[in-house]
Design an enzyme around this catalytic site. Structure first.
Site, PDB file in Angstrom:
ATOM      1  N   GLU A 120      22.341   0.826 -19.507  1.00 10.87           N
ATOM      2  CA  GLU A 120      22.805   2.222 -19.378  1.00 10.87           C
ATOM      3  C   GLU A 120      24.293   2.285 -19.031  1.00 10.87           C
ATOM      4  O   GLU A 120      24.727   1.674 -18.055  1.00 10.87           O
ATOM      5  CB  GLU A 120      21.977   2.922 -18.286  1.00 10.87           C
ATOM      6  CG  GLU A 120      22.299   4.392 -18.154  1.00 10.87           C
ATOM      7  CD  GLU A 120      21.353   5.124 -17.198  1.00 10.87           C
ATOM      8  OE1 GLU A 120      20.156   4.780 -17.145  1.00 10.87           O
ATOM      9  OE2 GLU A 120      21.829   6.036 -16.500  1.00 10.87           O
TER      10      GLU A 120
ATOM     11  N   LYS B 268      15.435   7.190  -9.009  1.00 14.32           N
ATOM     12  CA  LYS B 268      15.698   6.478 -10.271  1.00 14.32           C
ATOM     13  C   LYS B 268      17.157   6.031 -10.307  1.00 14.32           C
ATOM     14  O   LYS B 268      17.490   4.937 -10.750  1.00 14.32           O
ATOM     15  CB  LYS B 268      15.351   7.381 -11.462  1.00 14.32           C
ATOM     16  CG  LYS B 268      15.349   6.681 -12.805  1.00 14.32           C
ATOM     17  CD  LYS B 268      16.701   6.612 -13.487  1.00 14.32           C
ATOM     18  CE  LYS B 268      16.600   5.970 -14.863  1.00 14.32           C
ATOM     19  NZ  LYS B 268      17.917   5.833 -15.508  1.00 14.32           N
TER      20      LYS B 268
ATOM     21  N   ASP C 164      11.646 -10.193 -10.049  1.00 16.77           N
ATOM     22  CA  ASP C 164      10.577  -9.362 -10.622  1.00 16.77           C
ATOM     23  C   ASP C 164      10.866  -7.886 -10.321  1.00 16.77           C
ATOM     24  O   ASP C 164      10.558  -7.395  -9.238  1.00 16.77           O
ATOM     25  CB  ASP C 164       9.246  -9.815  -9.992  1.00 16.77           C
ATOM     26  CG  ASP C 164       8.057  -9.034 -10.514  1.00 16.77           C
ATOM     27  OD1 ASP C 164       8.243  -8.002 -11.188  1.00 16.77           O
ATOM     28  OD2 ASP C 164       6.917  -9.477 -10.245  1.00 16.77           O
TER      29      ASP C 164
ATOM     30  N   HIS D 148      29.903  10.599 -18.153  1.00 15.30           N
ATOM     31  CA  HIS D 148      28.902   9.829 -18.882  1.00 15.30           C
ATOM     32  C   HIS D 148      29.186   9.840 -20.380  1.00 15.30           C
ATOM     33  O   HIS D 148      28.910   8.881 -21.076  1.00 15.30           O
ATOM     34  CB  HIS D 148      27.544  10.502 -18.629  1.00 15.30           C
ATOM     35  CG  HIS D 148      26.366   9.635 -18.868  1.00 15.30           C
ATOM     36  ND1 HIS D 148      25.997   8.641 -17.997  1.00 15.30           N
ATOM     37  CD2 HIS D 148      25.472   9.600 -19.872  1.00 15.30           C
ATOM     38  CE1 HIS D 148      24.922   8.062 -18.449  1.00 15.30           C
ATOM     39  NE2 HIS D 148      24.579   8.624 -19.597  1.00 15.30           N
TER      40      HIS D 148
HETATM   41  C1  MEV Z   1      20.482   8.620 -14.508  1.00 12.88           C
HETATM   42  O1  MEV Z   1      20.102   7.365 -14.988  1.00 12.88           O
HETATM   43  C2  MEV Z   1      20.360   8.675 -12.995  1.00 12.88           C
HETATM   44  C3  MEV Z   1      20.603  10.053 -12.376  1.00 12.88           C
HETATM   45  O2  MEV Z   1      19.747  11.018 -12.963  1.00 12.88           O
HETATM   46  C4  MEV Z   1      20.329   9.920 -10.890  1.00 12.88           C
HETATM   47  C5  MEV Z   1      20.308  11.229 -10.132  1.00 12.88           C
HETATM   48  O3  MEV Z   1      20.053  12.275 -10.735  1.00 12.88           O
HETATM   49  O4  MEV Z   1      20.546  11.175  -8.913  1.00 12.88           O
HETATM   50  C6  MEV Z   1      22.012  10.519 -12.613  1.00 12.88           C
END
Ligand code: MEV
Length: 429
Positions: A81, A270, A286, A384
């Protein structure tokens, strides 16, 4: 290593980055060569999984600017990513003036679970298991004298009664096992299997499952950092100026959303795992185990919530903490087989699993900060998009110099789509 800051690294051509890394770290070029090879050979892969037909590569980026417990560290990150490596490195730079990342780890204690069914009197069986605890722990300690020699071994036994389940009530025995610098899955599973017979003899029950728990809440890592207000002030790419106080307060508001709402917490966590997994994967560990442990830990109070917390310290600076299970090892498994994983551990100068866990948690916290800062100010897409545009350009067939050209065109037109990239490419030709 003298410093994890390598000015201008991003702008170097790919072919010069390893030379620069060698010069900055004092490593010989051939010690870093694994980063430019395809890593695992087909033959090595064939010994690792069944029906092997090849290997799968990921980009490996270098996390810069990190200071973890006072030590400068360059951090290899395997991730597909865009923005993750840049985001973590940038936040590590902001955190440096506040002293970098301070991390503590608990003892590397894993939990092994032994399910005991068909027990007539659960309370009585529990008491009897506790009475035989010393013998059971001694039984486990007889399995692995090497682990014992290095200070590991069985630490405790806990008995739980599961009152309600689809098959009624039953007993669960938890073995608490210090696995030192291993991830420990094999050691724990072996120990659980070894305990099956003695536990059946003591309880009169039938031992069913014998397997580690990924909710490794005895093996925790806690990272914290302070970002000084002056480091937080900035002007966004679209020209909006933010003071340090504004950025701090907006980040705290963004965190509060994740603290209160599981829908947001899942995405927030995430983002943490973007950083965590990238280092876990780069070191051959892992990542499924870490993911499972992280999300189970985030639900430990019965409601899924944020793994991190953000607030202000007494001087008004932004202060962040991340606490989560971290079941990584530096001996055994792919960490000792995969050439890139071995080179990654060597580059970071990691000597213990706890040190690796500390680095990983620091990257997770930095990555969380990068996401919150962007979301709470200019929005995530602005930064991004230029990186994403390059991937779209490649997918449309752009090569070499064309990639940046097509990407810049799409960003300028605020349309980042494969059909747009194809159209631009056609015009260029
Ligand atoms: C994207 O991979 C991760 C985000 O969505 C994390 C977040 O929203 O805090 C940008």
């Amino acid at each position: 290593m003298t410093t994890s800051r390598i000015a201008g690294f991003y702008n170097l051509p790919l072919g010069e980055r390893l030379d620069k890394l060698a010069k900055s770290t004092g490593f010989a070029l051939d010690e870093l060569a694994a980063f430019h090879s395809s890593g695992l050979t087909a033959d090595q892969a064939n010994h690792m999984v069944e029906n092997s037909i090849g290997t799968f590569n990921l980009p490996l980026g270098l996390g810069l600017n990190f200071v973890v417990n006072g030590r400068e560290v360059l951090i290899p990150m395997a991730i597909e990513e865009p923005s993750v490596v840049a985001g973590a490195s940038f936040m590590a730079k902001l955190a440096r003036t506040g002293g970098g990342f301070t991390v503590t780890t608990s003892a590397p204690e894993m939990i092994g679970q032994i399910q005991v069914l068909d027990v007539k009197d659960l309370m009585k069986a529990s008491m009897e298991l506790y009475e035989h605890k010393a013998e059971l722990l001694a039984e486990v300690n007889s399995i692995d004298p090497v682990l014992k020699k290095f200070g590991g071994g069985a630490r405790d036994l806990e008995v739980r009664i599961i009152e309600e389940s689809p098959i009624g009530s039953f007993l669960v025995v938890h073995l608490i096992y210090d696995v030192r610098d291993a991830m420990g899955a094999n050691a724990v599973n072996t120990a659980c299997e070894k305990l099956a017979l003695p536990i059946e003899l003591i309880t009169g029950g039938r031992v069913h499952l014998r397997i580690l728990s990924n909710l490794a809440d005895h093996r925790l890592v806690k990272a914290s950092c302070t970002v000084l207000l002056k480091e937080l002030a900035f002007t966004s790419a679209d020209g909006r100026a933010f003071t340090g106080e504004q950025v701090r307060d907006r980040i705290i508001e963004a965190w509060a959303f994740a603290a209160a709402d599981p829908y947001r917490a899942a995405t927030h966590n995430k983002g943490i795992m973007n950083g965590v997994d990238a280092v876990v994967i780069a070191t051959g560990n892992d990542w499924r185990a870490i993911e499972a442990g992280a999300h189970a830990y985030a639900s430990r109070d019965g409601r899924y919530t944020s793994l991190s917390t953000w607030g202000k310290d007494l001087d008004g600076n932004l202060s962040g903490q991340l606490e989560m299970p971290m079941t990584v090892g530096i001996i055994g498994g792919a960490t000792k087989v995969h050439p890139t994983a071995k080179a990654a551990l060597r580059l970071m100068g990691v000597k213990t699993a706890a040190e690796l866990a500390s680095i990983i948690a620091s990257v997770g916290l930095a990555q969380n900060l990068a996401a919150l800062r962007a979301l709470a100010t200019e929005g995530i897409q602005l930064g991004h998009m230029s990186l994403h545009a390059r991937q779209v350009a490649i997918a449309a067939g752009a090569t070499g110099m064309q990639i940046d050209e097509v990407a810049a065109h799409m960003v300028a037109e605020k349309t980042i789509r494969i059909d747009k990239a194809e159209e631009i490419l056609k015009e260029m030709k």
